[in-house]
Motif scaffolding. Structure first.
Motif, PDB file in Angstrom:
ATOM      1  N   SER A  95       0.903  -1.311   0.016  1.00  0.00           N
ATOM      2  CA  SER A  95      -0.002   0.055  -0.140  1.00  0.00           C
ATOM      3  C   SER A  95       0.854   1.228   0.023  1.00  0.00           C
ATOM      4  CB  SER A  95      -1.060  -0.013   1.363  1.00  0.00           C
ATOM      5  OG  SER A  95      -0.260  -0.166   2.324  1.00  0.00           O
ATOM      6  N   TYR A 213     -10.887   8.582   2.256  1.00  0.00           N
ATOM      7  CA  TYR A 213      -9.648   8.660   1.213  1.00  0.00           C
ATOM      8  C   TYR A 213      -9.295   7.113   1.010  1.00  0.00           C
ATOM      9  CZ  TYR A 213      -9.332  13.508   2.070  1.00  0.00           C
ATOM     10  OH  TYR A 213      -9.555  14.994   2.076  1.00  0.00           O
TER      11      TYR A 213
ATOM     12  N   MET B   1       3.626  18.556  -8.349  1.00  0.00           N
ATOM     13  CA  MET B   1       3.622  17.897  -7.004  1.00  0.00           C
ATOM     14  C   MET B   1       2.479  18.297  -6.217  1.00  0.00           C
ATOM     15  SD  MET B   1       6.560  17.828  -4.379  1.00  0.00           S
ATOM     16  CE  MET B   1       7.646  16.416  -5.323  1.00  0.00           C
ATOM     17  N   ILE B   7      -5.844  18.655  -1.587  1.00  0.00           N
ATOM     18  CA  ILE B   7      -6.628  17.675  -1.480  1.00  0.00           C
ATOM     19  C   ILE B   7      -7.782  17.701  -0.601  1.00  0.00           C
ATOM     20  CG2 ILE B   7      -6.299  15.278  -0.607  1.00  0.00           C
ATOM     21  CD1 ILE B   7      -3.529  15.263  -1.446  1.00  0.00           C
ATOM     22  N   ASN B   8      -8.950  17.153  -0.980  1.00  0.00           N
ATOM     23  CA  ASN B   8     -10.122  17.169  -0.098  1.00  0.00           C
ATOM     24  C   ASN B   8     -10.630  15.880  -0.407  1.00  0.00           C
ATOM     25  OD1 ASN B   8     -12.087  17.830  -2.086  1.00  0.00           O
ATOM     26  ND2 ASN B   8     -10.685  19.873  -2.215  1.00  0.00           N
ATOM     27  N   THR B  11     -11.599  15.031  -3.906  1.00  0.00           N
ATOM     28  CA  THR B  11     -10.578  14.616  -5.044  1.00  0.00           C
ATOM     29  C   THR B  11     -10.586  13.324  -5.523  1.00  0.00           C
ATOM     30  OG1 THR B  11      -9.068  16.013  -3.571  1.00  0.00           O
ATOM     31  CG2 THR B  11      -8.124  14.688  -5.006  1.00  0.00           C
ATOM     32  N   TRP B  13      -9.451   9.602  -7.424  1.00  0.00           N
ATOM     33  CA  TRP B  13      -8.388   9.043  -6.972  1.00  0.00           C
ATOM     34  C   TRP B  13      -7.225   8.938  -7.867  1.00  0.00           C
ATOM     35  CZ3 TRP B  13      -6.024   5.657 -10.370  1.00  0.00           C
ATOM     36  CH2 TRP B  13      -6.895   5.128 -11.528  1.00  0.00           C
ATOM     37  N   LEU B  16      -4.909  11.829  -6.058  1.00  0.00           N
ATOM     38  CA  LEU B  16      -4.228  11.540  -5.040  1.00  0.00           C
ATOM     39  C   LEU B  16      -2.906  11.023  -5.261  1.00  0.00           C
ATOM     40  CD1 LEU B  16      -7.140   9.925  -2.696  1.00  0.00           C
ATOM     41  CD2 LEU B  16      -6.424  12.172  -2.587  1.00  0.00           C
ATOM     42  N   THR B  17      -1.967  11.292  -4.141  1.00  0.00           N
ATOM     43  CA  THR B  17      -0.757  10.787  -4.175  1.00  0.00           C
ATOM     44  C   THR B  17      -0.377   9.313  -3.936  1.00  0.00           C
ATOM     45  OG1 THR B  17      -0.248  11.022  -2.024  1.00  0.00           O
ATOM     46  CG2 THR B  17       0.222  12.927  -3.232  1.00  0.00           C
ATOM     47  N   PRO B  18       0.406   8.602  -4.619  1.00  0.00           N
ATOM     48  CA  PRO B  18       0.500   6.928  -4.714  1.00  0.00           C
ATOM     49  C   PRO B  18       0.717   6.785  -3.037  1.00  0.00           C
ATOM     50  CG  PRO B  18       1.928   8.113  -6.205  1.00  0.00           C
ATOM     51  CD  PRO B  18       1.391   9.257  -5.497  1.00  0.00           C
ATOM     52  N   GLY B  19       0.057   5.698  -2.616  1.00  0.00           N
ATOM     53  CA  GLY B  19       0.227   5.318  -1.253  1.00  0.00           C
ATOM     54  C   GLY B  19      -0.169   6.370  -0.094  1.00  0.00           C
ATOM     55  N   GLY B  20      -0.845   7.641  -0.664  1.00  0.00           N
ATOM     56  CA  GLY B  20      -1.015   8.666   0.141  1.00  0.00           C
ATOM     57  C   GLY B  20       0.295   9.384   0.718  1.00  0.00           C
ATOM     58  N   GLU B  21       1.491   9.190   0.096  1.00  0.00           N
ATOM     59  CA  GLU B  21       2.679   9.737   0.710  1.00  0.00           C
ATOM     60  C   GLU B  21       2.393  11.234   0.576  1.00  0.00           C
ATOM     61  OE1 GLU B  21       5.469   7.856  -1.794  1.00  0.00           O
ATOM     62  OE2 GLU B  21       4.890   8.978  -3.796  1.00  0.00           O
ATOM     63  N   ILE B  22       3.141  12.066   1.230  1.00  0.00           N
ATOM     64  CA  ILE B  22       3.077  13.502   1.620  1.00  0.00           C
ATOM     65  C   ILE B  22       4.173  14.246   1.188  1.00  0.00           C
ATOM     66  CG2 ILE B  22       2.516  15.294   3.332  1.00  0.00           C
ATOM     67  CD1 ILE B  22       1.057  12.865   4.733  1.00  0.00           C
ATOM     68  N   TYR B  23       4.365  15.461   0.467  1.00  0.00           N
ATOM     69  CA  TYR B  23       5.574  15.903   0.090  1.00  0.00           C
ATOM     70  C   TYR B  23       5.924  17.377   0.690  1.00  0.00           C
ATOM     71  CZ  TYR B  23       4.227  12.475  -3.809  1.00  0.00           C
ATOM     72  OH  TYR B  23       3.943  11.206  -4.404  1.00  0.00           O
ATOM     73  N   GLU B  24       5.441  17.439   1.503  1.00  0.00           N
ATOM     74  CA  GLU B  24       5.881  18.768   2.404  1.00  0.00           C
ATOM     75  C   GLU B  24       5.530  18.264   3.885  1.00  0.00           C
ATOM     76  OE1 GLU B  24       1.961  21.194   1.517  1.00  0.00           O
ATOM     77  OE2 GLU B  24       1.618  19.015   0.960  1.00  0.00           O
TER      78      GLU B  24
END
Lengths: 394, 102
Positions: A95, A213, B1, B7-8, B11, B13, B16-24
């Protein structure tokens, strides 16, 4: 280069040639020799791998997840209860979309405790979101592990490269190795767009999803698994160029005009191919379809391979206890459901806990298929072979 | 990016970012956990000696500090646990019932 190696030696050698950044190392029979051989390469300075010895398989997979997220190409090896112990982490790896490569040396799950081969371990993890590729022999075990790297890293999914415990892992076969330069060029460098150690941009991995989500993230994963089919075939085509060996999602053996067929996974395909040859000598139109890639499941390809057959036996080397047949049977039936013409389909669960499968057993299965085709009825759909029973002993 | 602010719950699918990863970093700053309160701390400024004991004890880092003095609570992140009341030696904080405060 042609050389005599066991399956474990071959996979450890493949790992050496790949020279991964990190290995999470923990032993369990019959996969133990993989981290054991690899440890020698580490000690001799033949690889640059960070070799992390941990206290359990849950930890070895956790190490791989953290390392892969950090930007390090990571590998591990396990079997049976070891795979079961890392169960929650398998889902986390998939995942989080981390392309870890795991050598799974198939061994029966406890209990009773058994160290011999069957597919219950990897079948038990079939819903974790990992790509699963099964080897028939030592050559495939070597080739598959190498191919797993560019497959996983492209679609961002982890890959389980499986081989039969003891049968493939410990038996020695003559195999062809690629030159290390060729392997390095083939797998390339691991270059994720984002990773924890990228100082230009921070990254956080593994967030909490509220229900608003989670479904979307799972759809993303499902789409990645669907896309994996194409990528696997691409990589196989590239691999053929450097090795001369051709691979697909399934392998069809003497299926050209086959009326009767077996569908199976792993080393038993070798035994079954010998049986098919003997039957063909006697004029039986027998064939075999070996499932090489189980996840993603090649439903279309399998349905096409079986479309002209009259009776098919799916052979499951794991139980699943659905009371409705084994996992390979369920997938095969599903793949055939929409076909206008379907063969009679039965499930034979065999070989659990390393129970031997002989060519005679396969021939008996084809005898049953002959009867089914003649009578036009499947009869008993789900059964086991090889067990002692009062009925059989009589 | 893709940024957190983009995102809300509407949004799709694909975005959304892959795997829900966060870039900040620091996305928690924009997330309101103050709505979780059932009791609310009240800052009694006259009694406060700015000894800075409450600040590190707050599990949500919800007591901002500027120029060596503590300010009023960050009510967007205070969950009303009351630990600050326990550690204050000068009774400069009291808890009142309700999520809204005094």
């Amino acid at each position: 280069m042609s050389i005599c190696l066991s399956g474990n030696e071959a996979v450890a050698y493949a790992m050496k040639q790949i020279n991964p950044d990190v290995m999470g190392a923990f032993p369990i029979t019959p996969s133990t020799e993989i981290p054991e051989y690899f440890a020698q390469y580490v000690a001799n300075g033949e690889v640059n791998t960070e070799y992390v010895t941990v206290e359990s398989e849950h930890s070895s997979m956790s190490v791989c997840i953290a390392a892969e997220a950090a930007g390090a190409r990571s590998v591990s090896a396990t079997s049976s209860c070891g795979l079961a112990l890392m169960y929650e982490m398998l889902y986390v790896a998939a995942s989080n979309r981390l392309p870890i490569t795991l050598a799974c040396v198939n061994r029966a799950l406890s209990g009773p405790i058994n160290i011999n081969n069957d597919h219950s371990d990897s079948m038990g993890a079939r819903d974790a979101g990992w790509i699963q590729i099964y080897a028939e022999n030592n050559q495939e075990a070597y080739d598959n592990f190498i191919m797993s790297i560019p497959i996983g890293e492209n679609v961002r999914l982890p890959v389980m490269s499986c081989m039969d415990g003891f049968i493939t892992s410990h038996a020695v076969e003559n195999i062809e190795l690629l030159e290390t330069d060729a392997v390095r060029a083939f797998v390339g460098e691991y270059t994720p767009e984002n990773y924890l150690l990228k100082k230009e941009n921070p990254l956080a991995v593994g967030p909490y999803d509220i229900s608003a989500y989670y479904m979307e993230h799972k759809v993303q994963q499902a789409e990645a698994m669907k896309a994996a089919k194409t990528r696997i075939l691409e990589v196989c085509a590239q691999f053929e160029k450097i090795s001369g060996r051709q691979y697909g999602l399934v392998e069809e053996y003497r299926m050209e005009n086959a009326e009767l067929a077996v569908v199976l996974i792993g080393s038993s395909a070798g035994t079954a191919k010998a049986a098919v040859d003997e039957l063909r000598e006697k004029g039986v139109r027998a064939g075999l379809v070996k499932i090489r890639v189980f996840r993603p499941f090649p439903g279309e390809e399998l349905a096409k391979a079986l479309e002209k057959t009259k009776a098919v036996a799916v052979m499951d080397k794991s139980e699943g206890f659905s009371a409705n047949g084994g996992p390979l049977f369920a997938e095969t039936r599903s793949a055939l459901y929409d076909q206008k013409q379907r063969p009679h389909l039965i499930d034979i669960v065999y070989g659990l806990g390393g129970r031997d499968l002989k060519t005679e057993d396969v021939e008996e299965i084809f005898d049953r298929l002959t009867d089914i085709a003649a009578v036009g009825k499947a009869g008993e759909v789900y059964s086991h072979i090889g067990q002692r029973s009062k009925e059989a002993i009589g | 990016m893709i940024k957190a602010k983009d995102i809300n719950e509407k949004t799709p699918w694909e975005d959304l970012t892959p795997g829900g990863e966060i870039y900040e970093p620091g996305t928690a700053r924009d997330f309101n956990t103050g709505t979780w309160r059932t009791d609310t701390p009240v800052f009694i400024a006259e009694a406060c000696k700015h000894c800075m004991l409450c600040v590190p004890f707050c599990p949500d880092s919800a007591i901002p500090v500027m120029d060596g003095k503590r300010l009023d609570f960050d009510f967007m992140h205070c969950k009303g646990c009351g630990i600050c009341v326990e550690v204050c030696p000068f009774a400069a904080i009291k808890m009142v019932s309700g999520g809204e405060g005094a």
